[in-house]
Design an enzyme around this catalytic site. Structure first.
Site, short mmCIF file in Angstrom:
data_model
loop_
_atom_site.label_atom_id
_atom_site.label_comp_id
_atom_site.label_asym_id
_atom_site.label_seq_id
_atom_site.Cartn_x
_atom_site.Cartn_y
_atom_site.Cartn_z
CE1 TYR A 1 36.37 43.29 41.13
CE2 TYR A 1 34.29 42.66 42.17
CZ TYR A 1 35.27 43.60 41.92
OH TYR A 1 35.16 44.85 42.46
CB SER B 1 33.97 44.11 45.80
OG SER B 1 32.70 43.74 45.32
CE LYS C 1 38.39 44.44 44.01
NZ LYS C 1 39.28 45.59 44.19
#
Length: 268
Positions: free
Chosen positions: A185, A149, A189
């Site tokens: 999150y 990401s 990542k």
């Protein structure tokens, strides 16, 4: 020549689904193993793609796999290895975000953090570990792709360079109005990026091309309301699907061991 065999996890939705569509739309033939946690959703995705590309030379095969379950991953390996002596590419696309659980009182602070790491890092790592023997048997150039990401860049976070959907005004005091940043999150990542480097160094001697792919700010279900994201400038999910296909085709082999964007290399 035999069709390249490509396994994509989380392929029934989002950019995983768009990647399968991109392979099906290509004039070049592939054999795509559609990894899906839900058999029903996987079958529906395959039928939709077949209906959209009825003349495609690409063939599709479903395998049920939940990356949070070792039993499911091992069963998927047995299913795939019983039909294929090797795979040419593993696209670790399955991922999830759980930070919104806090605002919805759906999980604790620990739950939201650990779940992100379980899916995005531990699950992806186990998936790679189990399927590595098939990958290194490829008679072609094997490729190992991790979908990361733009929120994973440490430099970007330090300079507060985030997509519009993640920009917010932070107020003093506690609790923070509007909730906390998506730490689970984005940190998971970032952890994936480090894990990719480990696999890159370990499998380079086997000829495996390993990298992380950062698809950019796209309107997917993972990012929330897709219509709202489109209004904020998010691109179509199909851009991510085409990007994945191009990487599997070898168009970014010069950038192995890095986190790549469509327009270059993402800073660590």
């Amino acid at each position: 020549m035999a069709k390249p065999v490509v396994l994509v996890t989380g392929a029934n939705t989002g950019i995983g689904f768009e990647a399968v569509k991109a392979f099906a739309a290509s004039p070049n033939p592939y054999h795509i193993i559609v990894g899906s946690r839900s058999v029903e959703k996987g079958e529906a995705a395959i039928q939709q793609i077949k209906a959209e590309y009825p003349d495609s030379s690409t063939t599709l095969e479903l395998v049920q796999v939940d990356v949070t379950s070792d039993d499911s991953i091992n069963a998927a390996f047995e299913a795939v290895s019983s039909k294929h002596e090797y795979i040419d590419a593993l696209v670790n696309n399955a991922g999830a975000v759980f930070d919104h659980w806090l605002g919805n009182n759906a999980g604790s602070v620990r739950d939201t953090f650990n779940k992100a790491w379980d899916v995005n890092v531990a699950g992806t790592h186990v998936m790679t570990y189990v399927f590595a023997p098939l990958l290194i048997k490829s008679p072609n150039t094997p490729r190992l792709v991790f979908i990361t990401s733009g929120l994973s860049t440490l430099q970007g976070a330090a300079e507060n360079l985030v997509p519009p959907a993640h920009q917010r005004t932070i107020t003093p005091g506690w609790p923070k109005e509007g909730g906390i940043l998506p730490m689970g999150y984005r940190s998971s990542k970032a952890g994936m990026n480090m894990m990719m480097l480990g696999w890159h160094h370990m499998l380079a001697v086997d000829g495996v091309k390993t990298l992380c792919l950062s698809p950019g700010f796209l309107a997917t279900g993972l990012g929330g309301d897709q219509k709202r994201l489109e209004k904020m400038g998010a691109g179509p999910a199909s851009l991510g699907g085409t990007f994945i296909k191009d990487v599997v085709d070898g168009q970014r082999d010069a950038d192995v061991g890095k986190v790549i964007r469509r327009d270059g290399v993402q800073p660590w």
